[in-house]
Motif scaffolding. Structure first.
Motif, short mmCIF file in Angstrom:
data_model
loop_
_atom_site.label_atom_id
_atom_site.label_comp_id
_atom_site.label_asym_id
_atom_site.label_seq_id
_atom_site.Cartn_x
_atom_site.Cartn_y
_atom_site.Cartn_z
N ILE A 986 13.13 3.65 7.02
CA ILE A 986 11.75 3.79 6.52
C ILE A 986 11.49 5.23 6.07
CG2 ILE A 986 9.32 3.85 7.26
CD1 ILE A 986 9.83 1.42 8.94
N LYS A 987 10.88 5.36 4.90
CA LYS A 987 10.41 6.68 4.43
C LYS A 987 8.96 6.80 4.90
CE LYS A 987 13.44 6.81 0.36
NZ LYS A 987 14.24 5.64 0.71
N LEU A 988 8.78 7.51 5.98
CA LEU A 988 7.50 7.49 6.68
C LEU A 988 6.36 8.03 5.82
CD1 LEU A 988 6.10 6.71 9.27
CD2 LEU A 988 6.61 8.98 10.20
N ALA A 989 6.60 9.09 5.08
CA ALA A 989 5.53 9.64 4.25
C ALA A 989 5.06 8.63 3.21
CB ALA A 989 6.00 10.93 3.58
N GLU A 990 6.02 7.94 2.57
CA GLU A 990 5.67 6.94 1.57
C GLU A 990 4.94 5.77 2.23
OE1 GLU A 990 7.91 3.81 -1.45
OE2 GLU A 990 9.03 5.48 -0.57
N TYR A 991 5.45 5.37 3.41
CA TYR A 991 4.84 4.25 4.13
C TYR A 991 3.37 4.56 4.46
CZ TYR A 991 4.34 0.53 7.64
OH TYR A 991 3.91 -0.57 8.35
N LEU A 992 3.12 5.75 4.99
CA LEU A 992 1.75 6.12 5.35
C LEU A 992 0.87 6.26 4.12
CD1 LEU A 992 2.48 8.71 8.20
CD2 LEU A 992 1.52 6.41 8.46
N GLY A 993 1.45 6.81 3.05
CA GLY A 993 0.68 6.90 1.80
C GLY A 993 0.22 5.55 1.32
N ASN A 994 1.13 4.57 1.34
CA ASN A 994 0.78 3.21 0.92
C ASN A 994 -0.24 2.59 1.86
OD1 ASN A 994 2.51 3.31 -1.28
ND2 ASN A 994 4.25 2.48 -0.11
N PHE A 995 -0.11 2.91 3.17
CA PHE A 995 -1.06 2.37 4.14
C PHE A 995 -2.48 2.83 3.82
CE2 PHE A 995 -3.58 3.41 7.91
CZ PHE A 995 -3.75 2.14 8.47
N PHE A 996 -2.66 4.12 3.64
CA PHE A 996 -4.01 4.64 3.40
C PHE A 996 -4.56 4.16 2.05
CE2 PHE A 996 -2.68 7.87 6.60
CZ PHE A 996 -3.72 7.66 7.49
N LYS A 997 -3.70 4.03 1.07
CA LYS A 997 -4.15 3.50 -0.22
C LYS A 997 -4.63 2.06 -0.07
CE LYS A 997 -1.17 6.32 -3.19
NZ LYS A 997 -0.04 6.31 -4.12
N THR A 998 -3.85 1.28 0.69
CA THR A 998 -4.22 -0.13 0.88
C THR A 998 -5.55 -0.26 1.60
OG1 THR A 998 -1.88 -0.74 0.97
CG2 THR A 998 -3.46 -2.31 1.88
N VAL A 999 -5.73 0.51 2.66
CA VAL A 999 -6.99 0.45 3.41
C VAL A 999 -8.15 0.88 2.51
CG1 VAL A 999 -8.27 1.30 5.39
CG2 VAL A 999 -5.83 0.83 5.60
N SER A 1000 -7.93 1.95 1.74
CA SER A 1000 -8.99 2.46 0.86
C SER A 1000 -9.38 1.43 -0.19
CB SER A 1000 -8.50 3.75 0.18
OG SER A 1000 -9.43 4.19 -0.78
N GLU A 1001 -8.41 0.72 -0.70
CA GLU A 1001 -8.69 -0.25 -1.77
C GLU A 1001 -9.23 -1.57 -1.24
OE1 GLU A 1001 -4.91 -0.49 -3.62
OE2 GLU A 1001 -5.02 1.52 -4.53
N SER A 1002 -8.78 -1.96 -0.03
CA SER A 1002 -9.17 -3.27 0.49
C SER A 1002 -10.51 -3.26 1.23
CB SER A 1002 -8.08 -3.81 1.42
OG SER A 1002 -7.95 -2.96 2.55
N ASP A 1003 -10.85 -2.14 1.85
CA ASP A 1003 -12.10 -2.07 2.61
C ASP A 1003 -12.61 -0.63 2.55
OD1 ASP A 1003 -14.19 -2.23 4.39
OD2 ASP A 1003 -13.11 -3.47 5.83
N ARG A 1004 -13.23 -0.30 1.44
CA ARG A 1004 -13.64 1.09 1.20
C ARG A 1004 -14.67 1.58 2.21
NH1 ARG A 1004 -13.08 4.74 -2.96
NH2 ARG A 1004 -13.95 6.72 -2.24
#
Length: 1028
Positions: A986-1004
């Motif tokens: 796992i590339k942790l920085a990329e994983y966390l980046g995608n996580f925060f983007k997903t949360v931001s987009e799905s439930d602002r």
């Protein structure tokens, strides 16, 4: 005998007389009689009366013996019977009335005309003072000061000063401020009167002032200003006297003068450490006298310590037990200079003299005559002193050179290089002139440079210097190696050590030449120090060099190193084993020719030194090098197994450490071994290893056995179940071991490595573990609750985190499993696990461990489970508004934490993980300031938190994530066990980046709410990935 003696004194004198009898029986009876008398009332008072009685009608020598012996016995009596709560107390306790008599008689005896009696009485009074002053004996210090100030009673001055010096260790921050004016006045009078008081008395007075300044230095807070003012009030007269003492050249063979100067240096050191701000003016006045002492000391050091033509008083101590050797004086001088250089304010004052300071310091690095003699007789002593940096002038000088580099940077490095060259050239001239000890100055020049090799190499890489370090070292070692090896062995040894330290900047041809010479030195009949230096060169240079130059001599080198093993002690054995390991790796295929000879010898070294963890680990490393040599693994395994299997089968009959060491050998054989070797070791060692876990109570054995089982499972995987012929039996044994290790009643340290073991079971035997999952999770929860070690707790949390991943996409089922389990003190196991997990997430270490636990938390957050949202966990520490928290305040008001919903805590922890990745990457690029931003408004946050020049891509995040992996690269054992887990990729920085983007987009709205609760650095990091 009737004069002034009562019956008790007569009896005591008879016993004391008998203790001096030459007849053993009479002497023993008298000693036993005194022991019995000591428990009778009046014994201490009777001894005190004998001490005071000047009219005992015996000869002078007998009188001295009785009085002195009585004082010694009285001191022992005081230590045993004076204070009930003391460790050495022996009943009965002395009555208050008798204590008063003893105290009064001792005060009257302190001015005795005989020095031995004064000393013994002073020691007895100081012993009482430790218990009774000031509460029970308030007049003690005033009495001593009055006696010290009475010039007409010189015996009284000596006795009182000696007693006060002994008692000064009990002065504290309550007594010193009260006593300081009168006390300093009395001490200054003695210090400033060389015509009236001898140097040893003046040294005692300085030592008392030193104690007072130390006590004032420990005063802080509201008393700091008063302490500084008190020091200021005495500083000018004190520094004047110190200047007078230090300004005259140091005299040879005058230990009393050295002692006086040493006490002055100690006092100056304390002032520099505790009150540097008050020295701005007075310090400049002490520099010239201090330099006079330092520079004039060198000639004395050269004559007394290096050449041995004068008495250095080595190994001699004064009556208080303080060392009086000249080397001890120089060491104290270096300690003061180190402290001055360390202080930025004072370092500026001596900057102009750095070159001269370094020049003398390199000269002080010379080997003393005592060291030369000792090291010539025993090379093991030589190795031990070099490795352990023992208390010596050489070591203190190097500490000063290191501090000079830390303070003055390149200027300091240039000064050291210049001084070393100057001293080296001086040695060459001395050689031409026929001086027999020329080589010592040359060896000192090399020693000084080799001792700061790390700093020199770093400077060479980071910035241009005035010297070509590689060329300089080559010239010096080439010159030194030209001296006769039998005549100057220590110079040759230092040349080899220099090559070992600086091989990275020395030319290839010079390295190969010294490599060849080192190999020759091992095989030839040369002095032991030369072999020591050769081993250092080989062990350091061989791994970094091509082996063609050494291969023609490799077999004779291996043979000679093997011979050295039989002659080496514990101190040199480490060096020989390290060299042997390098030689085995260099031998390549040739080593197979001697494996049958060397392997049994190393195995024997391992067994003989199993109780020494350092030597036994070295031996295991050599055996591992043999295992990795081409064509050697099979014969090595065939030799080791017959040795260790009987040990593992009958562990109770083995000496301490042998069972745990055998398990270390098993683990070593398994690492990176072909499957047939794993199978062969499994057949012999698996059952005994499991049985050890089930039966042993030894912590080290249990830990080693757990590691061993984890490696078995990691390498054997599914095949391991077929090796025993009965898959059910093998699985049963594996589960039994896990069950024992998870027993909540076991001490935490026993189960320290259970996490890795169970992780291997989950990863490699998932179908077999599935039916037992509920039992295992329950056992993990119980073990987590009973654990007292955070390291164990973190490893158990890792297992639960891995199970979260394995449960996906049905993670709700795993949550329900925890909900159905009890946990003491919590509503259910889920509440307990998440409370502990979120509390300890920041303590989890290791790239793999951080990846698994962090991504598991992200997974739990993402499923939006209603039960998780209900949980409340520990938030952040509530800061105490009342300023500094003292111990007493902490007891009254323990730490308080906020309580937050679990999703809020998880969101914060994930942002913190991202922030740490950014910070580590920014540290490497010196760009921390990019993240030091704060903003109040959400909409401006995304635009303003990130500098316009920074727009991190996914590739940039991946590069930063490598920092996380690099931090873990030294943990070879864990890496071997986890490298095959897909989650390790796992590339942790990329994983966390995608996580925060997903949360931001799905439930602002949720994102904005949680985002506001983050710290500035966390918000900056999250905002940054949202812009990528």
């Amino acid at each position: 005998m009737e004069s002034g003696l009562d019956q008790d004194q007569k009896c005591l004198i008879d016993c004391l007389s008998a203790t001096l009898d030459t007849n053993h029986d009479i002497r023993s009876f008298a000693e036993e009689s005194l022991k019995q008398a000591s428990i009778n009332p009046g014994y201490g008072a009777a001894l005190a009366k004998i001490i005071f009685n000047k009219e005992i009608p015996f000869g002078k020598i007998v009188f001295l013996n009785f009085n002195h012996l009585s004082a010694v016995l009285l001191k022992q009596f005081i230590q045993q019977h004076w204070q009930e709560d003391e460790e050495n107390f022996v009943p009965p306790i002395v009555s208050a009335e008798e204590k008063g008599v003893i105290r009064q008689l001792l005060m009257l005896s302190l001015d005795d005309s005989h020095g031995k009696i004064r000393t013994a009485v002073g020691m007895a009074m100081a012993a009482i003072g430790q218990y009774d002053w000031p509460e029970e004996w308030p007049e003690l210090i005033p009495f001593l000061l009055k006696l010290i100030n009475d010039e007409s009673n010189q015996n009284g001055v000596r006795g009182a000063l000696r007693c006060l010096a002994l008692l000064s260790g009990d002065l504290d921050d309550v007594s010193v401020p009260k006593l300081m004016p009168e006390l300093f006045s009395s001490m200054h009078k003695i210090i400033s009167s060389p015509e009236m008081y001898e140097k040893i008395l003046r040294a005692k007075a300085v030592s008392i002032v030193h104690v007072c300044i130390s006590v004032l230095g420990s005063m802080s807070g509201v008393y700091q200003k008063e302490a500084i003012n008190m020091v200021k009030s005495i500083l000018t007269p004190l520094m004047e006297q110190f200047s007078i003492i230090l300004q005259s050249p140091v005299q040879s063979e005058d230990p009393d003068d050295w002692s006086l100067r040493m006490e002055v240096l100690k006092c100056l050191l304390q002032i520099v450490q505790s009150f540097p701000t008050v020295l701005d003016g007075p310090f400049s006045g002490i520099l010239a006298p201090l330099w006079q002492t330092f520079s004039s000391s060198f000639k004395i050091y050269q004559l007394s310590c290096v050449q041995g033509t004068e008495d250095s008083h080595s190994g001699r101590y004064d009556t208080d037990g303080a060392e009086q050797s000249f080397e001890a004086f120089i060491i104290q001088l270096f300690e003061l200079l180190i402290t001055i250089v360390y202080n930025a304010r004072l370092a500026k004052a001596i900057r102009g003299s750095i070159k001269e300071l370094v020049y003398y310091t390199v000269g002080f690095q010379q080997m003393t005559e005592e060291q030369e003699h000792s090291w010539s007789l025993d090379a093991n002593h030589y190795v031990a002193d070099e490795n352990d940096a023992t208390y010596s002038c050489r070591v203190s000088g190097i500490l000063l050179l290191e501090e000079i580099i830390n303070t003055y940077g390149q200027e300091g490095i240039d000064s050291i290089l210049e001084a070393s060259q100057a001293r080296f050239h001086e040695s060459c001239k001395a050689k031409v002139s026929g001086h027999s000890d020329w080589w010592k100055l040359q060896e000192a020049s090399l020693f000084a440079l080799s001792s700061i090799s790390d700093e020199l190499l770093e400077a060479q890489d980071s910035e241009p210097t005035n010297y070509n370090l590689g060329e300089l070292i080559e010239r010096m070692v080439t010159e030194s190696a030209g001296a006769g090896v039998d005549i100057h062995p220590f110079l040759h040894a230092r040349a080899f050590a220099m090559v070992a330290k600086f091989h990275s900047v020395i030319s290839k041809s010079t390295c190969e030449l010294f490599l060849y010479r080192a190999a020759q030195a091992i095989t030839l009949d040369v002095p032991p120090p030369v072999k020591v230096g050769a081993c250092r060169a080989l062990s350091q240079v061989l791994p970094e060099s091509k082996h063609e130059a050494i291969l023609p001599n490799i077999m004779s080198l291996l043979s000679s190193l093997t011979d050295l093993l039989t002659k080496a002690s514990e101190d040199t054995l480490h060096l020989v084993l390290e060299t042997l390991q390098a030689a085995i790796k260099a031998a390549g295929e040739q080593f197979a020719l001697v494996e049958s000879v060397l392997s049994p010898i190393i195995l024997n070294v391992w067994a003989q030194h199993i109780s020494d963890p350092f030597i036994s680990i070295d031996a295991v490393d050599v055996l591992e090098a043999i295992k990795n040599a081409p064509g050697c693994i099979h014969p090595l395994v065939s030799r080791i197994l017959p040795t260790i299997v009987p040990i593992l089968q009958k562990p109770r009959y083995q000496r301490e450490g042998l069972v745990g060491g055998s398990l270390d050998l098993v683990t070593m054989l398994l690492k990176n071994a072909p499957i047939e070797i794993v199978r062969a070791v499994f057949d012999k060692c698996f059952d005994p290893t499991v049985q050890l876990i089930l039966e042993s109570e030894d912590h080290a054995e249990m830990q080693n056995a757990t590691e061993c089982l984890a490696v078995f499972v990691s390498l054997g995987r599914q095949e391991i179940l077929t090796w025993g012929g009965d898959a059910g039996y093998i699985m049963k044994r594996l589960l039994e071991a896990a069950s024992r290790l998870l027993d909540p009643e076991l001490q935490s340290s026993v189960s320290l490595y259970v996490g890795n073991y169970i992780l291997q079971l989950i990863l490699h035997l998932p179908s077999q573990m599935s039916p037992h999952l509920r039992d295992f999770v329950a056992a993990i929860v119980r073990r987590l609750q009973s654990s007292e070690i955070e390291g164990l707790k973190c490893s158990l949390i890792l297992i639960l985190a891995r199970l979260v991943h394995l449960s996906a996409p049905n993670t709700d089922q795993f949550i329900n499993l925890l909900l159905s389990m009890p946990a003491t003190g919590y509503e259910n196991a889920l509440a307990f696990v998440m409370s502990e997990w979120t509390r300890l997430q920041g303590e989890i270490q290791g790239a793999y461990q951080i990846k698994v636990t962090t991504t598991a938390l992200a997974l739990l957050f993402s499923i939006r489970n209603a039960e998780l949202s209900k949980l409340q966990v520990q938030g952040h520490l509530i800061k105490n508004p009342g300023g500094i928290t003292t111990r007493s305040k902490a007891k009254l008001a323990p730490e308080q934490w906020t309580v937050v919903p679990l999703p809020t805590k998880i969101f914060s922890l994930l942002a913190d993980a991202l922030s740490e990745i950014f910070e580590q990457a920014m540290d490497n690029d010196d760009e921390d300031s990019d993240l030091e931003v704060s903003c109040a408004e959400d909409e401006i946050m995304y635009a303003s938190m990130v500098p316009s020049s920074v727009n991190p891509s996914v590739q940039h995040l991946d590069a930063m994530a490598k920092v996380l992996d690099e931090d873990d690269e030294d943990d070879g054992y864990d890496d071997d066990l986890t490298k095959n887990d897909p989650l390790s990729e796992i590339k942790l920085a990329e994983y966390l980046g995608n996580f925060f983007k997903t949360v931001s987009e799905s439930d602002r709205s949720l994102f904005d709410y949680l985002f506001q609760g983050l710290t500035d650095s966390q918000r900056a990091s999250v905002a940054r990935v949202l812009r990528s």
